[in-house]
Design a protein around this motif. Structure first.
Motif, PDB file in Angstrom:
ATOM      1  N   ARG A   1      -7.406 -59.790  -7.160  1.00 31.43           N
ATOM      2  CA  ARG A   1      -7.629 -59.432  -5.749  1.00 31.43           C
ATOM      3  C   ARG A   1      -9.081 -59.019  -5.512  1.00 31.43           C
ATOM      4  O   ARG A   1      -9.653 -59.307  -4.463  1.00 31.43           O
ATOM      5  N   ALA A   2      -9.689 -58.355  -6.481  1.00 33.77           N
ATOM      6  CA  ALA A   2     -11.104 -57.970  -6.348  1.00 33.77           C
ATOM      7  C   ALA A   2     -11.994 -59.211  -6.303  1.00 33.77           C
ATOM      8  O   ALA A   2     -12.948 -59.276  -5.515  1.00 33.77           O
ATOM      9  N   GLY A   3     -11.693 -60.193  -7.127  1.00 27.58           N
ATOM     10  CA  GLY A   3     -12.457 -61.436  -7.112  1.00 27.58           C
ATOM     11  C   GLY A   3     -12.329 -62.159  -5.785  1.00 27.58           C
ATOM     12  O   GLY A   3     -13.312 -62.708  -5.261  1.00 27.58           O
ATOM     13  N   ASN A   4     -11.136 -62.151  -5.227  1.00 23.41           N
ATOM     14  CA  ASN A   4     -10.916 -62.758  -3.920  1.00 23.41           C
ATOM     15  C   ASN A   4     -11.741 -62.045  -2.845  1.00 23.41           C
ATOM     16  O   ASN A   4     -12.385 -62.687  -2.016  1.00 23.41           O
TER      17      ASN A   4
ATOM     18  N   ARG B   1      -6.585 -44.042 -16.193  1.00 24.30           N
ATOM     19  CA  ARG B   1      -6.404 -43.820 -14.755  1.00 24.30           C
ATOM     20  C   ARG B   1      -7.671 -43.297 -14.083  1.00 24.30           C
ATOM     21  O   ARG B   1      -8.054 -43.779 -13.023  1.00 24.30           O
ATOM     22  N   GLU B   2      -8.349 -42.333 -14.664  1.00 25.88           N
ATOM     23  CA  GLU B   2      -9.526 -41.743 -14.021  1.00 25.88           C
ATOM     24  C   GLU B   2     -10.680 -42.741 -13.876  1.00 25.88           C
ATOM     25  O   GLU B   2     -11.227 -42.880 -12.780  1.00 25.88           O
ATOM     26  N   PRO B   3     -11.053 -43.479 -14.936  1.00 27.98           N
ATOM     27  CA  PRO B   3     -12.107 -44.488 -14.739  1.00 27.98           C
ATOM     28  C   PRO B   3     -11.696 -45.575 -13.739  1.00 27.98           C
ATOM     29  O   PRO B   3     -12.524 -46.055 -12.976  1.00 27.98           O
ATOM     30  N   ARG B   4     -10.436 -45.953 -13.756  1.00 25.66           N
ATOM     31  CA  ARG B   4      -9.965 -46.934 -12.779  1.00 25.66           C
ATOM     32  C   ARG B   4     -10.118 -46.401 -11.364  1.00 25.66           C
ATOM     33  O   ARG B   4     -10.573 -47.104 -10.469  1.00 25.66           O
ATOM     34  N   GLN B   5      -9.704 -45.174 -11.182  1.00 23.29           N
ATOM     35  CA  GLN B   5      -9.772 -44.587  -9.842  1.00 23.29           C
ATOM     36  C   GLN B   5     -11.216 -44.558  -9.352  1.00 23.29           C
ATOM     37  O   GLN B   5     -11.486 -44.865  -8.195  1.00 23.29           O
TER      38      GLN B   5
ATOM     39  N   GLN C   1      -3.425 -48.927  -5.727  1.00 24.55           N
ATOM     40  CA  GLN C   1      -2.539 -47.760  -5.751  1.00 24.55           C
ATOM     41  C   GLN C   1      -1.428 -47.950  -6.773  1.00 24.55           C
ATOM     42  O   GLN C   1      -1.102 -47.023  -7.519  1.00 24.55           O
ATOM     43  N   ALA C   2      -0.855 -49.131  -6.814  1.00 25.94           N
ATOM     44  CA  ALA C   2       0.220 -49.410  -7.774  1.00 25.94           C
ATOM     45  C   ALA C   2      -0.290 -49.299  -9.205  1.00 25.94           C
ATOM     46  O   ALA C   2       0.397 -48.757 -10.080  1.00 25.94           O
ATOM     47  N   ALA C   3      -1.505 -49.785  -9.445  1.00 21.56           N
ATOM     48  CA  ALA C   3      -2.073 -49.694 -10.795  1.00 21.56           C
ATOM     49  C   ALA C   3      -2.313 -48.243 -11.180  1.00 21.56           C
ATOM     50  O   ALA C   3      -2.104 -47.854 -12.336  1.00 21.56           O
ATOM     51  N   LEU C   4      -2.740 -47.436 -10.239  1.00 22.48           N
ATOM     52  CA  LEU C   4      -2.987 -46.017 -10.544  1.00 22.48           C
ATOM     53  C   LEU C   4      -1.679 -45.235 -10.709  1.00 22.48           C
ATOM     54  O   LEU C   4      -1.635 -44.255 -11.442  1.00 22.48           O
ATOM     55  N   ASP C   5      -0.635 -45.673 -10.030  1.00 25.13           N
ATOM     56  CA  ASP C   5       0.668 -44.994 -10.136  1.00 25.13           C
ATOM     57  C   ASP C   5       1.430 -45.373 -11.395  1.00 25.13           C
ATOM     58  O   ASP C   5       2.369 -44.686 -11.788  1.00 25.13           O
ATOM     59  N   ASP C   6       1.038 -46.463 -12.053  1.00 25.59           N
ATOM     60  CA  ASP C   6       1.747 -46.931 -13.241  1.00 25.59           C
ATOM     61  C   ASP C   6       1.531 -45.945 -14.397  1.00 25.59           C
ATOM     62  O   ASP C   6       0.421 -45.764 -14.866  1.00 25.59           O
TER      63      ASP C   6
ATOM     64  N   ALA D   1     -13.006 -55.303 -12.464  1.00 24.40           N
ATOM     65  CA  ALA D   1     -12.450 -56.301 -13.378  1.00 24.40           C
ATOM     66  C   ALA D   1     -12.279 -55.721 -14.775  1.00 24.40           C
ATOM     67  O   ALA D   1     -11.277 -55.983 -15.443  1.00 24.40           O
ATOM     68  N   LEU D   2     -13.234 -54.931 -15.209  1.00 26.24           N
ATOM     69  CA  LEU D   2     -13.134 -54.320 -16.538  1.00 26.24           C
ATOM     70  C   LEU D   2     -12.051 -53.239 -16.582  1.00 26.24           C
ATOM     71  O   LEU D   2     -11.417 -53.041 -17.610  1.00 26.24           O
ATOM     72  N   ALA D   3     -11.852 -52.567 -15.465  1.00 26.74           N
ATOM     73  CA  ALA D   3     -10.833 -51.517 -15.413  1.00 26.74           C
ATOM     74  C   ALA D   3      -9.421 -52.104 -15.365  1.00 26.74           C
ATOM     75  O   ALA D   3      -8.485 -51.500 -15.856  1.00 26.74           O
ATOM     76  N   GLY D   4      -9.295 -53.314 -14.776  1.00 23.76           N
ATOM     77  CA  GLY D   4      -8.004 -53.989 -14.715  1.00 23.76           C
ATOM     78  C   GLY D   4      -7.031 -53.282 -13.813  1.00 23.76           C
ATOM     79  O   GLY D   4      -7.411 -52.401 -13.055  1.00 23.76           O
ATOM     80  N   PRO D   5      -5.798 -53.642 -13.866  1.00 25.80           N
ATOM     81  CA  PRO D   5      -5.147 -54.733 -14.580  1.00 25.80           C
ATOM     82  C   PRO D   5      -5.424 -56.087 -13.909  1.00 25.80           C
ATOM     83  O   PRO D   5      -6.168 -56.166 -12.934  1.00 25.80           O
TER      84      PRO D   5
END
Length: 183
Positions: free
Chosen positions: A115-118, A46-50, A174-179, A105-109
């Protein structure tokens, strides 16, 4: 039924019940450990993703804030607002967004990565469009009211598309961080 057979059957039933209880307990413990390990893994990610999401979103908003004012003016003033400074700033931001999108992209999901690529592609398209407007409208005789209107409408549409994609990215991040891994 004699007493010996009843004793053997009772002992057998007790053994089967004990084995069943042991298996159920072992399975429950294994599942508990698996859930705990998965939850811990999610917490550690979560922290690296954030951090990756935050840096990426910051650049995305910076690009939006650089381009949006160009389309906030009237059609008649549109091309006058597009300067070499805004072109350079947009190009620089689009390049930096590419770098940060790799971190995302490396942090995912996967949904966040998509969406980041878009957004990376939309940001690049916006930067190229600003450069094209600045170069083409600087040419003698190219600027007509019709071309100015077409460019203005195109840029306005792209900025709105970018803003929508940016909002969707923020929600998915936000959803990825809340998971927490319990679902």
């Amino acid at each position: 039924m004699d007493a010996g057979l009843a004793a053997v059957l009772g002992a057998l039933a007790g053994s089967v019940a004990t084995i069943g209880a042991a298996l159920a307990t072992g399975w429950a413990q294994r599942e508990s450990v698996r859930i705990t390990a998965r939850s811990e893994h999610r917490r550690e990610r979560r922290e690296p993703r954030q951090e990756a999401y935050s840096a990426f979103i910051s650049l995305l908003f910076e690009l939006r804030n650089t381009i949006a004012p160009l389309t906030a003016v009237s059609e008649g003033e549109f091309t006058d607002q597009v300067s070499q400074v805004s072109v350079d700033r947009c190009t620089n931001l689009a390049d930096r967004i590419v770098g940060k999108s790799i971190d995302v992209a490396l942090a995912g999901p996967v949904e966040v990565t998509r969406r980041a690529g878009n957004l990376q592609a939309l940001g690049f398209m916006l930067a190229v469009s600003v450069k094209a407007v600045q170069e083409k409208f600087a040419e003698e005789g190219f600027l007509t009211d019709h071309r100015r209107t077409l460019a203005y409408n195109y840029m306005t549409k792209r900025v709105l598309e970018y803003q929508k994609a940016l909002n969707e990215f923020v929600v998915s991040a936000q959803a990825a961080l809340d998971d927490d891994g319990t679902v």
